[in-house]
Write a protein that holds these residues in place. Structure first.
Motif, PDB file in Angstrom:
ATOM      1  N   ALA A 105       1.668   8.924   7.315  1.00 60.27           N
ATOM      2  CA  ALA A 105       1.469   7.482   7.328  1.00 60.27           C
ATOM      3  C   ALA A 105       0.014   7.071   7.472  1.00 60.27           C
ATOM      4  N   LYS A 106      -0.839   7.963   7.980  1.00 54.21           N
ATOM      5  CA  LYS A 106      -2.200   7.542   8.318  1.00 54.21           C
ATOM      6  C   LYS A 106      -2.986   7.082   7.092  1.00 54.21           C
ATOM      7  N   VAL A 107      -2.717   7.660   5.914  1.00 58.45           N
ATOM      8  CA  VAL A 107      -3.449   7.244   4.714  1.00 58.45           C
ATOM      9  C   VAL A 107      -3.045   5.840   4.294  1.00 58.45           C
ATOM     10  N   THR A 108      -1.745   5.578   4.217  1.00 58.85           N
ATOM     11  CA  THR A 108      -1.311   4.238   3.808  1.00 58.85           C
ATOM     12  C   THR A 108      -1.696   3.190   4.850  1.00 58.85           C
ATOM     13  N   ALA A 124       1.303   0.212  11.608  1.00 57.22           N
ATOM     14  CA  ALA A 124       0.994  -0.511  10.371  1.00 57.22           C
ATOM     15  C   ALA A 124       0.689  -1.972  10.671  1.00 57.22           C
ATOM     16  N   PHE A 125       1.486  -2.583  11.536  1.00 50.05           N
ATOM     17  CA  PHE A 125       1.245  -3.984  11.890  1.00 50.05           C
ATOM     18  C   PHE A 125      -0.060  -4.136  12.655  1.00 50.05           C
ATOM     19  N   ALA A 126      -0.365  -3.176  13.495  1.00 43.27           N
ATOM     20  CA  ALA A 126      -1.630  -3.212  14.230  1.00 43.27           C
ATOM     21  C   ALA A 126      -2.817  -3.109  13.277  1.00 43.27           C
ATOM     22  N   ALA A 127      -2.608  -2.463  12.117  1.00 45.66           N
ATOM     23  CA  ALA A 127      -3.677  -2.293  11.132  1.00 45.66           C
ATOM     24  C   ALA A 127      -3.844  -3.510  10.231  1.00 45.66           C
ATOM     25  N   GLY A 128      -2.983  -4.510  10.393  1.00 41.44           N
ATOM     26  CA  GLY A 128      -3.116  -5.727   9.604  1.00 41.44           C
ATOM     27  C   GLY A 128      -1.976  -6.018   8.655  1.00 41.44           C
ATOM     28  N   ALA A 129      -0.944  -5.178   8.646  1.00 42.20           N
ATOM     29  CA  ALA A 129       0.195  -5.416   7.764  1.00 42.20           C
ATOM     30  C   ALA A 129       0.993  -6.631   8.222  1.00 42.20           C
ATOM     31  N   SER A 130       1.584  -7.306   7.249  1.00 41.99           N
ATOM     32  CA  SER A 130       2.528  -8.390   7.535  1.00 41.99           C
ATOM     33  C   SER A 130       3.959  -7.914   7.349  1.00 41.99           C
ATOM     34  N   ALA A 131       4.105  -6.715   6.755  1.00 37.36           N
ATOM     35  CA  ALA A 131       5.430  -6.163   6.480  1.00 37.36           C
ATOM     36  C   ALA A 131       5.329  -4.653   6.332  1.00 37.36           C
ATOM     37  N   THR A 133       0.832  -1.198   0.000  1.00 35.80           N
ATOM     38  CA  THR A 133       0.000   0.000   0.000  1.00 35.80           C
ATOM     39  C   THR A 133       0.869   1.252   0.000  1.00 35.80           C
ATOM     40  N   GLU A 134       0.258   2.362  -0.338  1.00 37.86           N
ATOM     41  CA  GLU A 134       0.935   3.650  -0.274  1.00 37.86           C
ATOM     42  C   GLU A 134      -0.107   4.700   0.094  1.00 37.86           C
ATOM     43  N   GLY A 135       0.349   5.939   0.278  1.00 43.89           N
ATOM     44  CA  GLY A 135      -0.635   6.938   0.652  1.00 43.89           C
ATOM     45  C   GLY A 135      -0.148   8.366   0.666  1.00 43.89           C
ATOM     46  N   SER A 136       1.151   8.578   0.794  1.00 45.04           N
ATOM     47  CA  SER A 136       1.655   9.941   0.936  1.00 45.04           C
ATOM     48  C   SER A 136       1.867  10.595  -0.420  1.00 45.04           C
ATOM     49  N   LYS A 137       1.832  11.934  -0.422  1.00 46.32           N
ATOM     50  CA  LYS A 137       2.097  12.678  -1.643  1.00 46.32           C
ATOM     51  C   LYS A 137       3.585  12.704  -1.929  1.00 46.32           C
ATOM     52  N   ALA A 138       3.929  12.716  -3.201  1.00 51.00           N
ATOM     53  CA  ALA A 138       5.332  12.737  -3.599  1.00 51.00           C
ATOM     54  C   ALA A 138       6.056  13.912  -2.974  1.00 51.00           C
ATOM     55  N   GLY A 139       7.212  13.624  -2.408  1.00 53.87           N
ATOM     56  CA  GLY A 139       8.046  14.677  -1.840  1.00 53.87           C
ATOM     57  C   GLY A 139       7.710  15.035  -0.411  1.00 53.87           C
ATOM     58  N   ALA A 140       6.544  14.642   0.074  1.00 55.34           N
ATOM     59  CA  ALA A 140       6.130  15.049   1.414  1.00 55.34           C
ATOM     60  C   ALA A 140       6.967  14.396   2.499  1.00 55.34           C
ATOM     61  N   ILE A 141       7.374  13.136   2.258  1.00 51.06           N
ATOM     62  CA  ILE A 141       8.122  12.404   3.277  1.00 51.06           C
ATOM     63  C   ILE A 141       9.448  13.100   3.582  1.00 51.06           C
ATOM     64  N   GLN A 142      10.117  13.564   2.522  1.00 48.01           N
ATOM     65  CA  GLN A 142      11.410  14.217   2.728  1.00 48.01           C
ATOM     66  C   GLN A 142      11.277  15.487   3.561  1.00 48.01           C
ATOM     67  N   LYS A 143      10.101  16.139   3.528  1.00 45.22           N
ATOM     68  CA  LYS A 143       9.905  17.387   4.254  1.00 45.22           C
ATOM     69  C   LYS A 143       9.489  17.165   5.705  1.00 45.22           C
ATOM     70  N   ALA A 144       9.008  15.968   6.029  1.00 42.58           N
ATOM     71  CA  ALA A 144       8.533  15.702   7.377  1.00 42.58           C
ATOM     72  C   ALA A 144       9.705  15.621   8.351  1.00 42.58           C
ATOM     73  N   VAL A 161      -0.009  -8.150   3.251  1.00 47.66           N
ATOM     74  CA  VAL A 161      -0.033  -6.740   2.854  1.00 47.66           C
ATOM     75  C   VAL A 161       1.157  -6.029   3.483  1.00 47.66           C
ATOM     76  N   MET A 162       1.865  -5.272   2.675  1.00 46.72           N
ATOM     77  CA  MET A 162       2.999  -4.476   3.142  1.00 46.72           C
ATOM     78  C   MET A 162       2.616  -2.999   3.118  1.00 46.72           C
ATOM     79  N   THR A 163       2.890  -2.294   4.201  1.00 43.41           N
ATOM     80  CA  THR A 163       2.611  -0.864   4.287  1.00 43.41           C
ATOM     81  C   THR A 163       3.865  -0.075   3.940  1.00 43.41           C
ATOM     82  N   ALA A 164       3.761   0.857   3.008  1.00 45.18           N
ATOM     83  CA  ALA A 164       4.885   1.726   2.662  1.00 45.18           C
ATOM     84  C   ALA A 164       4.374   3.153   2.509  1.00 45.18           C
ATOM     85  N   SER A 165       5.285   4.091   2.473  1.00 45.22           N
ATOM     86  CA  SER A 165       5.045   5.546   2.407  1.00 45.22           C
ATOM     87  C   SER A 165       4.873   6.113   3.813  1.00 45.22           C
ATOM     88  N   GLY A 166       5.836   6.890   4.234  1.00 49.68           N
ATOM     89  CA  GLY A 166       5.761   7.539   5.538  1.00 49.68           C
ATOM     90  C   GLY A 166       6.012   6.616   6.708  1.00 49.68           C
TER      91      GLY A 166
END
Length: 261
Positions: free
Chosen positions: A175-178, A207-214, A154-165, A193-198
């Motif tokens: 991270a909340k969207v992904t 992410a793991f609490a939300a059901g991710a395996s990775a 999965t993903e969720g963040s806008k491009a470039g936003a992570i670098q600014k955080a 399901v793997m969680t990525a972005s942020g």
């Protein structure tokens, strides 16, 4: 296949950590540093660009399974020939910066063509675009599962936003969207399901609490300026997950003790 079975075990145990070098990162020194950090930081896998020299450098510097990311089926097929242990359709963040967009039909067609070009048994992951409605994400994930895909990212963040955080709150907001996408998709598919972005040490346990395996961790590691800082960033994520597991075991043991009284 180097340790792909170990990666699969980490998936089953819901503690896999993939370190992402970047779908467009062809800097061999950077790839080497990120790959070494993944190895020394005790991650489960590393993810690099679909380039023969990049894959060669990655495999020279880690015993972890090497994922290769691209949106071009032919490149993914070549990556398997060059020694990739797993392939991934995605990580789209870097491509969004170039103005590229991917819809559900686009991703499904890329996945279908990739499977026809690659040998049976190659571990395959597909990123579900975070910019499409969640209902479409779920339907796409279901179709990919039926197609025989091994894992959804999965993903969720806008491009470039992570670098600014910079603050924990900013990373949580990214991270909340992904994480919410992970929660929705994990309810509807039987594959990991793997969680990525942020994702960083603060958000990985969520992410793991939300059901991710990775989790897939990119900027939190590769934005670091030294090898030591990269290793520390990886270990911080892995440590956060280990702490979560230790805490869960303690709760279980306490409950068992209370039941026996």
């Amino acid at each position: 296949m180097r340790n792909i079975e170990v990666f699969k075990r980490h998936l089953r145990e819901k503690r896999a950590v993939k370190i992402i070098s970047g779908i467009d990162n062809y800097n061999l020194d950077s790839v080497r540093d990120v790959t070494k950090a993944a190895q020394l930081g005790l991650a489960s896998a590393v993810d690099v660009a679909a380039n023969e020299e990049v894959i060669k450098v990655a495999k020279q510097n880690t015993k972890l399974p090497v994922f290769v990311s691209s949106v071009e089926p032919f490149k993914l097929a070549k990556a398997v020939q060059w020694g990739a242990d797993a392939i991934e359709i995605g990580n789209f963040d870097a491509l969004y910066k170039k103005g590229l967009e991917f819809g559900a039909d686009d991703v499904y067609e890329i996945a279908l063509e990739t499977l026809t070009l690659t040998p049976n048994g190659v571990f395959t992951c597909v990123t579900v675009p975070g910019n499409i409605p969640v209902e479409e994400q779920i339907e796409l994930a279901k179709k990919l599962e039926l197609l025989g895909i091994d894992m959804i990212q999965t993903e969720g963040s806008k491009a470039g936003a992570i670098q600014k955080a910079k603050s924990a709150q900013e990373f949580l907001n990214l991270a909340k969207v992904t994480i919410s996408n992970t929660m929705e998709i994990a309810r509807h598919v039987g594959i990991p399901v793997m969680t990525a972005s942020g994702v960083n040490a603060d958000t990985a346990p969520l992410a793991f609490a939300a059901g991710a395996s990775a989790v897939g961790v990119g900027s939190a590691v590769n934005k670091q300026t030294t090898q030591i800082a990269m290793i520390a960033a990886v270990r911080k994520v892995v440590g956060a997950i280990a702490y979560r597991d230790a805490f869960r075991r303690e709760i279980y043991e306490t409950n068992q003790h209370l039941l026996m009284r």
